[in-house]
Design an enzyme around this catalytic site. Sequence first.
Site, mmCIF file in Angstrom:
data_model
loop_
_atom_site.group_PDB
_atom_site.id
_atom_site.type_symbol
_atom_site.label_atom_id
_atom_site.label_comp_id
_atom_site.label_asym_id
_atom_site.label_seq_id
_atom_site.Cartn_x
_atom_site.Cartn_y
_atom_site.Cartn_z
ATOM 1 N N ARG A 36 -2.520 -1.754 -3.115
ATOM 2 C CA ARG A 36 -3.429 -1.118 -3.124
ATOM 3 C C ARG A 36 -3.420 -0.113 -3.964
ATOM 4 O O ARG A 36 -2.474 0.568 -4.115
ATOM 5 C CB ARG A 36 -3.772 -0.932 -1.576
ATOM 6 C CG ARG A 36 -4.974 0.497 -1.564
ATOM 7 C CD ARG A 36 -5.273 0.434 -0.130
ATOM 8 N NE ARG A 36 -6.330 1.463 0.446
ATOM 9 C CZ ARG A 36 -6.851 1.674 1.231
ATOM 10 N NH1 ARG A 36 -5.458 1.253 2.138
ATOM 11 N NH2 ARG A 36 -7.661 2.453 1.576
ATOM 12 N N ARG B 249 -9.107 15.700 6.679
ATOM 13 C CA ARG B 249 -9.350 16.591 5.445
ATOM 14 C C ARG B 249 -11.062 17.073 5.839
ATOM 15 O O ARG B 249 -11.660 16.559 6.940
ATOM 16 C CB ARG B 249 -10.084 15.062 4.652
ATOM 17 C CG ARG B 249 -8.915 14.635 3.491
ATOM 18 C CD ARG B 249 -9.227 13.678 2.695
ATOM 19 N NE ARG B 249 -8.364 12.665 3.750
ATOM 20 C CZ ARG B 249 -8.421 11.267 3.350
ATOM 21 N NH1 ARG B 249 -9.101 10.574 2.226
ATOM 22 N NH2 ARG B 249 -7.556 10.533 3.605
ATOM 23 N N ASN C 128 0.633 -1.253 -0.341
ATOM 24 C CA ASN C 128 -0.025 -0.224 0.456
ATOM 25 C C ASN C 128 1.097 1.062 -0.296
ATOM 26 O O ASN C 128 1.455 1.615 1.398
ATOM 27 C CB ASN C 128 -0.683 0.195 1.477
ATOM 28 C CG ASN C 128 -1.847 1.055 1.730
ATOM 29 O OD1 ASN C 128 -1.796 1.651 0.730
ATOM 30 N ND2 ASN C 128 -3.078 1.184 2.266
#
Length: 398
Positions: free
Chosen positions: A93, A241, A9
């Site tokens: 991923r 975020r 990942n």
Amino acid sequence: MSAAILVLNAGSSSIKFSVFMLQGEDLEQNVRGQIEGLFTAPRFVAKDGDGRTISEKSWGDGFKLDHAGALDHLNRFLREELEDVTLVGVGHRVVHGGLEFMQPALLDGNVVAALEKFIPLAPLHQPHNLTPIRVILERSPELPQVACFDTSFHRTNPPIAQRFAIPAELHDAGVQRYGFHGLSYEYVAAVLPRYDETAASGKTIVLHLGNGASMCALQGGRSVASTMGFTAVEGLPMGTRSGSVDPGVLLYLMDQRGMDARAIEKLIYNQSGLLGVSGISSDMRVLLASEDARARLAVDLYVYRIGRELGSLAAALGGLDAIVFTAGIGENSAEIRQRVVGEAAWLGARLHQRANSTGGPRISTARSRVAVWAIPTNEELMIARHTARLLGRSLRSK
Ligand code: ADP
């Protein structure tokens, strides 16, 4: 010689890895770890199956280790650590599979070229996901590689859930709601029948609450709606975020503050969410332990917005049988779970206090109309399973 699958990942500044041994028809997690601080202060750590550190290395401040260099180190470590093990495949991923990749895909130069087309859709993640794939294709072209996408699981959403109310030409050009965290939701959907048959065949909302956070409505184990859309910034407030903000705010910032796309990107991806509201930390543990009013406000807003999305997704499902908490915050924070279940009281959810404080897995009372669960996710295992399947290895479901 035993066989293993490596799961990678890769992000902008780190590569996380896990090794899964193929034991007959089962997959067993062996070593895992990461190299973080790429380009700045690289640090490698590897842990065994019991979480004990088995190898560490720091390169020091300012050392410009890139992704290829990190893979070299990982390769050397794996050769030494897993002497008798043959790597039979690598699963990656990859954040974006667009509308084309509804399933994981075996990688070759053509597929990588197709995935490069999605870089503008996920500029902060996609290029870094693809870098190790290119490096391995170049150095070990015979080693099979598989890409598993965060978007694929949501391709079962009805067309209306994937649509923004903007002109058709933009929709046709790919400005659509894709949804993310699909590997986590797919894993939860796969194990849910073991916990709750009604939820598995019925209407369930899964809350993936980690550094990134989103929610997904499952009907019979298939995704029908989610809070993330065109990018992984829509929906809930997250660690750094913003989640959804009125698009008019972004226009205002451009007009009145002279911010350009890069400045707004930094604002909504790196400086907002729990960190932005609290001004203290993006880490939920720090905020929950803080007495500061701004920390409390950040947590209050987080819970409030989850509560609103519960209503929205329950409406998309036309009812609700179960709620599932997963990922860092969802799996570990009894306090957040308690507060969120409080928001879902009107939907018929009742918390079992003691079960919640000990982590469940069932954390609702016997009489709760909506069952509530805390179920650990395992995106790496999902990637390893897909990789093994595409390599033609049959696996018992575990
Ligand atoms: P990622 O999205 O990077 O995979 P994780 O799923 O590991 O992240 O989630 C990280 C988040 O989980 C952090 O905000 C961290 O504070 C939070 N977390 C982990 N353990 C706890 C805990 N016991 N209580 C509250 N929050 C926790």
